[in-house]
Design an enzyme around this catalytic site. Sequence first.
Site, PDB file in Angstrom:
ATOM      1  N   GLU A  96       0.804  -1.223   0.000  1.00  0.00           N
ATOM      2  CA  GLU A  96       0.000   0.000   0.000  1.00  0.00           C
ATOM      3  C   GLU A  96       0.839   1.276   0.000  1.00  0.00           C
ATOM      4  OE1 GLU A  96      -3.684  -1.699   2.713  1.00  0.00           O
ATOM      5  OE2 GLU A  96      -2.012  -0.693   3.697  1.00  0.00           O
ATOM      6  N   CYS A 140       0.118  33.190  11.550  1.00  0.00           N
ATOM      7  CA  CYS A 140       0.462  33.925  12.752  1.00  0.00           C
ATOM      8  C   CYS A 140       1.133  33.071  13.801  1.00  0.00           C
ATOM      9  CB  CYS A 140      -0.775  34.586  13.311  1.00  0.00           C
ATOM     10  SG  CYS A 140      -0.852  36.261  12.706  1.00  0.00           S
ATOM     11  N   TYR A 194       0.493  14.036   1.682  1.00  0.00           N
ATOM     12  CA  TYR A 194       0.190  14.557   3.012  1.00  0.00           C
ATOM     13  C   TYR A 194       0.372  16.073   3.128  1.00  0.00           C
ATOM     14  CZ  TYR A 194       0.506   9.551   3.795  1.00  0.00           C
ATOM     15  OH  TYR A 194       0.338   8.192   3.695  1.00  0.00           O
TER      16      TYR A 194
HETATM   17  N1  LLP Z   1      -1.299   1.645   4.633  1.00  0.00           N
HETATM   18  C1  LLP Z   1      -1.727   2.005   5.851  1.00  0.00           C
HETATM   19  C2  LLP Z   1      -2.526   1.085   6.637  1.00  0.00           C
HETATM   20  C3  LLP Z   1      -1.396   3.269   6.360  1.00  0.00           C
HETATM   21  O1  LLP Z   1      -1.814   3.617   7.557  1.00  0.00           O
HETATM   22  C4  LLP Z   1      -0.615   4.150   5.580  1.00  0.00           C
HETATM   23  C5  LLP Z   1      -0.258   5.471   6.081  1.00  0.00           C
HETATM   24  C6  LLP Z   1      -0.209   3.737   4.304  1.00  0.00           C
HETATM   25  C7  LLP Z   1      -0.560   2.467   3.873  1.00  0.00           C
HETATM   26  C8  LLP Z   1       0.594   4.602   3.391  1.00  0.00           C
HETATM   27  O2  LLP Z   1       1.831   4.977   3.904  1.00  0.00           O
HETATM   28  P1  LLP Z   1       2.884   5.696   2.929  1.00  0.00           P
HETATM   29  O3  LLP Z   1       3.268   4.716   1.873  1.00  0.00           O
HETATM   30  O4  LLP Z   1       2.208   6.881   2.335  1.00  0.00           O
HETATM   31  O5  LLP Z   1       3.995   6.078   3.816  1.00  0.00           O
HETATM   32  N2  LLP Z   1       0.757  12.172   7.672  1.00  0.00           N
HETATM   33  C9  LLP Z   1       2.018  11.470   7.784  1.00  0.00           C
HETATM   34  C10 LLP Z   1       1.930  10.077   7.231  1.00  0.00           C
HETATM   35  C11 LLP Z   1       0.853   9.257   7.885  1.00  0.00           C
HETATM   36  C12 LLP Z   1       0.744   7.898   7.268  1.00  0.00           C
HETATM   37  C13 LLP Z   1      -0.469   7.204   7.741  1.00  0.00           C
HETATM   38  N3  LLP Z   1      -0.666   5.917   7.198  1.00  0.00           N
HETATM   39  C14 LLP Z   1       3.086  12.264   7.057  1.00  0.00           C
HETATM   40  O6  LLP Z   1       2.791  13.350   6.555  1.00  0.00           O
HETATM   41  O7  LLP Z   1       4.253  11.863   7.028  1.00  0.00           O
END
Ligand code: LLP
Length: 435
Positions: A283, A363, A393
């Site tokens: 994913e 601010c 994100y």
């Molecule tokens: N699968 C599941 C179950 C997840 O919870 C996530 C991300 C992904 C896949 C995808 O992860 P990626 O490949 O995008 O790293 N807001 C944070 C990241 C939170 C990720 C949450 N879950 C940031 O800006 O770094």
Amino acid sequence: PRNTRRGDAGALVVAGLDVRDIAAEFGTPVYVLDEDDLRSRCRDFRAAFPNEDVYYAGKAFLCRAVVRMIAEEGMFLDVCSGGELAVALAGGMPPERIGFHGNNKSVAELRRALDAGVGRIIVDSFAEIDRLTALARERGVRPRVLLRVTVGVEAHTHEFIATAHEDQKFGFSLAGGAAITAALRILDEDVLELRGLHSHIGSQIFDTSGFEVSARRVLTLQAQIRDARGVELPELDLGGGFGIAYTTQDNPSTPEELAKRLRKIVDSECAAERLAVPHLSIEPGRAIVGPAVFTLYEVGTVKSVLIGTGNDPADGRRAYVSVDGGMSDNIRTALYDASYSATLASRASVAEPVLARVVGKHCESGDIVVKDEFLPADVQPGDLVAVPGTGAYCRSMASNYNHVPRPPVVAVRNGQARLIVRRETEEDLLALDVE
Ligand code: LLP
């Protein structure tokens, strides 16, 4: 993004379009999506994982146009709320290619997922098993589910985005036996079809040993389930979290390298446990969309500020380059201490590089987009600055702090720009006030 170069007068050109023209047509700040870049990353993952399912994690960034692009590229889609599910369906993603996540899915969300016929529901708690069982009976359906397992891995990433250590809210722990209990309970429930196990250890991870430990531990659980019930679950989802390069210091693995490593560990663990190799899925969110986007800002004010007291000869100065967005369109620097880079995008400059900080218009002093960067000393109001790597994100976590409307997303391809998410307006914001 992959399709950028410097054109006339040193201005950045993306997919054949000069950023000055993009800014003139759509205003700033604006997220610019290099569509071919996004599509090529989908293809790279699909080529590296040809017999696996590649779910794009929609939380990274989702809108109808992106759903269409990834669906065309043969991707699956991970959603984790009713809202993301709605966008996925509105964008035409075939429901059987959707996986529905979440540690606190509401009954209404679960009902909607069942009625839409989503392909997999990733079950996260005992309460959810009960809710889903009742709903499946009520609707006369037999959903296919995966069990989210907490594997106890300490992923080397920011604490807020690590998800597989014990003391956090996601999944069923291996320690203490919650995971095996949950698996057996689902297997005993005739209205639920347990397809496999799921683990996700965190985000922006470079060290693949975490994935290896996690795969090993879920497969040990897989063997325990077989020993207890005589069934081998046919699927295994190893989650996302593959790191990308935000600065030149980061050195991410390619999809092929990831595929090779993940397959190797799964194969050897399955051989050791005498298990058939399950059908794998992953994913990635950030790794698909992150590098495909940059944010284009216009510089408003520039200040040269003393670092330190000024009494020490080693004390230097820092240029505070204020842009027309900030923590409302990219919260990651403030929230995770994330690193980004910035570049003067509207022209070339021969001025000497000076230490600079790209800050927003909000601010608070923590409103920083790029902590440290060298920018030409002559950066001035009206210049355009590009911050790359903002596809994941940033828009999806954008806010209206200080009543700043959220920026649009423009997809560029073959010299054409097309608005895929429009800019919010002050009227949009005022429309929510009912008095
Ligand atoms: N699968 C599941 C179950 C997840 O919870 C996530 C991300 C992904 C896949 C995808 O992860 P990626 O490949 O995008 O790293 N807001 C944070 C990241 C939170 C990720 C949450 N879950 C940031 O800006 O770094």
